[in-house]
Design a protein around this motif. Sequence first.
Motif, mmCIF file in Angstrom:
data_model
loop_
_atom_site.group_PDB
_atom_site.id
_atom_site.type_symbol
_atom_site.label_atom_id
_atom_site.label_comp_id
_atom_site.label_asym_id
_atom_site.label_seq_id
_atom_site.Cartn_x
_atom_site.Cartn_y
_atom_site.Cartn_z
ATOM 1 N N LEU A 82 0.824 -1.202 0.000
ATOM 2 C CA LEU A 82 0.000 0.000 0.000
ATOM 3 C C LEU A 82 0.859 1.253 0.000
ATOM 4 C CD1 LEU A 82 -2.795 -0.995 2.549
ATOM 5 C CD2 LEU A 82 -2.821 -1.159 0.070
ATOM 6 N N ASP A 83 1.989 1.196 0.696
ATOM 7 C CA ASP A 83 2.885 2.346 0.749
ATOM 8 C C ASP A 83 3.479 2.634 -0.625
ATOM 9 O OD1 ASP A 83 4.207 4.461 1.928
ATOM 10 O OD2 ASP A 83 5.901 3.246 2.595
ATOM 11 N N SER A 84 3.900 1.595 -1.329
ATOM 12 C CA SER A 84 4.450 1.800 -2.668
ATOM 13 C C SER A 84 3.362 2.258 -3.635
ATOM 14 C CB SER A 84 5.121 0.519 -3.171
ATOM 15 O OG SER A 84 4.200 -0.554 -3.247
ATOM 16 N N LEU A 85 2.137 1.735 -3.494
ATOM 17 C CA LEU A 85 1.020 2.179 -4.333
ATOM 18 C C LEU A 85 0.718 3.653 -4.095
ATOM 19 C CD1 LEU A 85 -1.437 1.778 -6.193
ATOM 20 C CD2 LEU A 85 -2.712 0.996 -4.175
ATOM 21 N N ALA A 86 0.669 4.053 -2.821
ATOM 22 C CA ALA A 86 0.379 5.450 -2.497
ATOM 23 C C ALA A 86 1.409 6.376 -3.121
ATOM 24 C CB ALA A 86 0.340 5.634 -0.984
ATOM 25 N N GLY A 87 2.686 5.972 -3.050
ATOM 26 C CA GLY A 87 3.735 6.796 -3.641
ATOM 27 C C GLY A 87 3.610 6.903 -5.145
ATOM 28 N N ALA A 88 3.285 5.772 -5.802
ATOM 29 C CA ALA A 88 3.148 5.775 -7.264
ATOM 30 C C ALA A 88 1.966 6.628 -7.707
ATOM 31 C CB ALA A 88 2.995 4.352 -7.778
ATOM 32 N N ILE A 89 0.905 6.656 -6.909
ATOM 33 C CA ILE A 89 -0.262 7.477 -7.256
ATOM 34 C C ILE A 89 0.065 8.957 -7.161
ATOM 35 C CG2 ILE A 89 -2.564 8.163 -6.474
ATOM 36 C CD1 ILE A 89 -3.113 5.265 -5.785
ATOM 37 N N THR A 90 0.722 9.355 -6.084
ATOM 38 C CA THR A 90 0.990 10.781 -5.864
ATOM 39 C C THR A 90 2.192 11.288 -6.645
ATOM 40 O OG1 THR A 90 2.274 10.198 -3.879
ATOM 41 C CG2 THR A 90 -0.046 10.753 -3.570
ATOM 42 N N ASP A 91 3.001 10.390 -7.191
ATOM 43 C CA ASP A 91 4.162 10.844 -7.979
ATOM 44 C C ASP A 91 3.745 11.486 -9.297
ATOM 45 O OD1 ASP A 91 6.021 10.113 -6.130
ATOM 46 O OD2 ASP A 91 6.488 8.166 -7.027
ATOM 47 N N SER A 92 2.523 11.230 -9.739
ATOM 48 C CA SER A 92 2.044 11.820 -10.988
ATOM 49 C C SER A 92 1.112 12.978 -10.675
ATOM 50 C CB SER A 92 1.288 10.776 -11.821
ATOM 51 O OG SER A 92 0.784 11.336 -13.003
ATOM 52 N N PRO A 93 1.266 14.128 -11.342
ATOM 53 C CA PRO A 93 0.377 15.268 -11.075
ATOM 54 C C PRO A 93 -1.027 14.999 -11.560
ATOM 55 C CG PRO A 93 1.761 15.705 -12.982
ATOM 56 C CD PRO A 93 2.260 14.427 -12.389
ATOM 57 N N GLU A 94 -1.999 15.590 -10.881
ATOM 58 C CA GLU A 94 -3.378 15.476 -11.335
ATOM 59 C C GLU A 94 -3.573 16.342 -12.573
ATOM 60 O OE1 GLU A 94 -5.564 13.441 -10.362
ATOM 61 O OE2 GLU A 94 -4.464 12.647 -8.643
ATOM 62 N N ARG A 95 -4.260 15.790 -13.562
ATOM 63 C CA ARG A 95 -4.457 16.503 -14.820
ATOM 64 C C ARG A 95 -5.922 16.878 -15.000
ATOM 65 N NH1 ARG A 95 -0.525 12.733 -15.424
ATOM 66 N NH2 ARG A 95 1.333 13.312 -16.596
ATOM 67 N N VAL A 96 -6.149 18.006 -15.665
ATOM 68 C CA VAL A 96 -7.497 18.384 -16.045
ATOM 69 C C VAL A 96 -7.807 17.632 -17.322
ATOM 70 C CG1 VAL A 96 -9.036 20.264 -16.660
ATOM 71 C CG2 VAL A 96 -7.233 20.631 -14.976
ATOM 72 N N GLY A 97 -8.583 16.587 -17.234
ATOM 73 C CA GLY A 97 -8.763 15.684 -18.363
ATOM 74 C C GLY A 97 -9.816 16.129 -19.343
ATOM 75 N N LYS A 98 -10.076 15.234 -20.287
ATOM 76 C CA LYS A 98 -11.018 15.532 -21.361
ATOM 77 C C LYS A 98 -12.410 15.821 -20.832
ATOM 78 C CE LYS A 98 -8.640 12.561 -24.688
ATOM 79 N NZ LYS A 98 -8.737 11.332 -25.517
ATOM 80 N N ILE A 99 -12.750 15.201 -19.728
ATOM 81 C CA ILE A 99 -14.096 15.364 -19.201
ATOM 82 C C ILE A 99 -14.382 16.814 -18.832
ATOM 83 C CG2 ILE A 99 -13.481 14.904 -16.782
ATOM 84 C CD1 ILE A 99 -16.062 13.330 -16.553
ATOM 85 N N HIS A 100 -13.307 17.580 -18.562
ATOM 86 C CA HIS A 100 -13.480 18.977 -18.174
ATOM 87 C C HIS A 100 -13.340 19.922 -19.359
ATOM 88 C CE1 HIS A 100 -13.359 17.660 -14.042
ATOM 89 N NE2 HIS A 100 -12.206 17.054 -14.261
ATOM 90 N N ARG A 101 -13.118 19.413 -20.571
ATOM 91 C CA ARG A 101 -12.856 20.289 -21.702
ATOM 92 C C ARG A 101 -13.982 20.244 -22.731
ATOM 93 N NH1 ARG A 101 -7.492 17.800 -21.674
ATOM 94 N NH2 ARG A 101 -7.936 16.856 -23.698
#
Length: 550
Positions: free
Chosen positions: A506-525
């Motif tokens: 879980l610790d490695s998963l949490a790190g891998a999730i937060t290592d990538s920035p959140e993006r404003v995806g297609k759903i918002h465009r």
Amino acid sequence: MMKVSFAAFYLIYAETLNWIVPDFHLDVCDFLEDYGTLGLLMMPRGHGKSTILDIYNAWKLFCNPEHLILHQGATDPDAYKVSRGTEQVLERHPLSNLFGIKKARGETQKWWVSGCTDVRHGSIHARGILSNVTGSRANEIQNDDVEVPSNIGTPEAREKLRYRLGEQSFILIPGGQRLFVGTPHTHDSLYTDIKKLGAKCLVLKMYEKEKRFESVSEAIVDFDPVYVFSGIGSQAKLLKEGINYKWIKQGNVYKIIFTESHYLIDVYGEALWPERFTPQVMEERRRECRTINEWDSQYQLHAKPIGDVRLDPDKMIPYDCEPVLRRANGRYIMLLGERQIVGITMRWDPSSGKLKSDISSVALVLHDDFGNKYWHRSVALTGEVVTHDPQGNIIGGQVWQLCDLIEEFNVPGITIETNGIGNFAPASLKGALKARRIRCGVNEVHNSGNKNKRILEAVEGPLMSGLLWVHTSVIDTPEEGENSSRQYKNMRMFNPAISDQADDDLDSLAGAITDSPERVGKIHRTNEVNERPNWRTDGGVAEATLDFND
């Protein structure tokens, strides 16, 4: 001594006290009389389990005064209840009075019946499961509700409980019997282990037939819907046919149509003891349950913790496809099925150098531009961190296994937690990457904050929002002797209040999730709000042909 079956002994006592005996009690009597060397009896709360056990112990001593019983409960006071109950049955049962089988001497904790010649070990010896019983001997050892929240709340407590149970093999006289009675309180229930050991089992659920639905206005079941519950806790309600729902039989199935949508529906068949546990009683009991897990474990006897599962792995969405690189318009894109992957992160949490860690965990997470996170790999690296040949060249170890993953998935960068291992792992990985001629960035991070808080902040949001997907390789790798994967088990057992638990994945998963920035995806465009006129000139419009060849 007169020989009599336990069912007959039980019915004589029940008639003496003017009891109305349900049919399943006789099934329990037959089971207890012949459960062999290892037995497991599971019944819902309030169905007479302890009462039957009191009478069973009295019957065993009536048939053989030399029989020695070690009865262990969750605590000493819990065990004493059965000791006193057995004594009372012997005092009041017509057959024990007729043949003079009574308590001869001793106290509640240990006492002897008349006719017992053993001077050291009691006919009944009652102690808590964590109490010291070293030196005891018994023909039969009973474990009555020894699994409770207080002794399974932490990994250490669960291990201590299993250690105590393991000691019973030295107490049991060769050819003796071990009986387990109770209800589960956790996913990692000891009763699951007992079943795997080949125990003879009798499991009587409150409702034998059951089906659960979430967020539905219609439901289909393959049995007669006798009880239909909505919700849990204070919001629980027993729905009424003709008012809250109606059902239509279509062939061998029943279609239930509700007057309004419900977020949680449980449909059940007939109850085990409907005369005592009426619909009104069960509606009250369902309202008293704080969580659906508590209801499932205590009444339906499913191996679940009675509290909430903070990180429920069943909320992850499984998938089984692999990412593919495509070349289009002179550039590479990565596709996962029909989704374009815009980010890939890898986090390595080495175990070396840590006092309480046994898994060197790697998590690989893919990210699309809709905000979904795909837990694509969860790998436990094995062996030495790095191995060299006689000339000093890196030829293996965990870093070599990591290079295989990096190369397979074209990972552009990896983050390594350096807690407890200093710069040794990152430097070794850089050397392995150089030896393999793989280009990949290596980032080092030292985490000093609360690990549980870090895991919850990273994982809980995507999990509850339906944005966390999981590859089947993470699901379909159960540990030896387990029904689910290590990762799933750790998620279910995760407790934010416990600092020392199995959480490396879980610790490695949490790190891998937060290592990538959140993006404003297609759903918002999809819509441009208050768009201003573009008065600047441009270079015109050009047409281009896309080439999707590899």
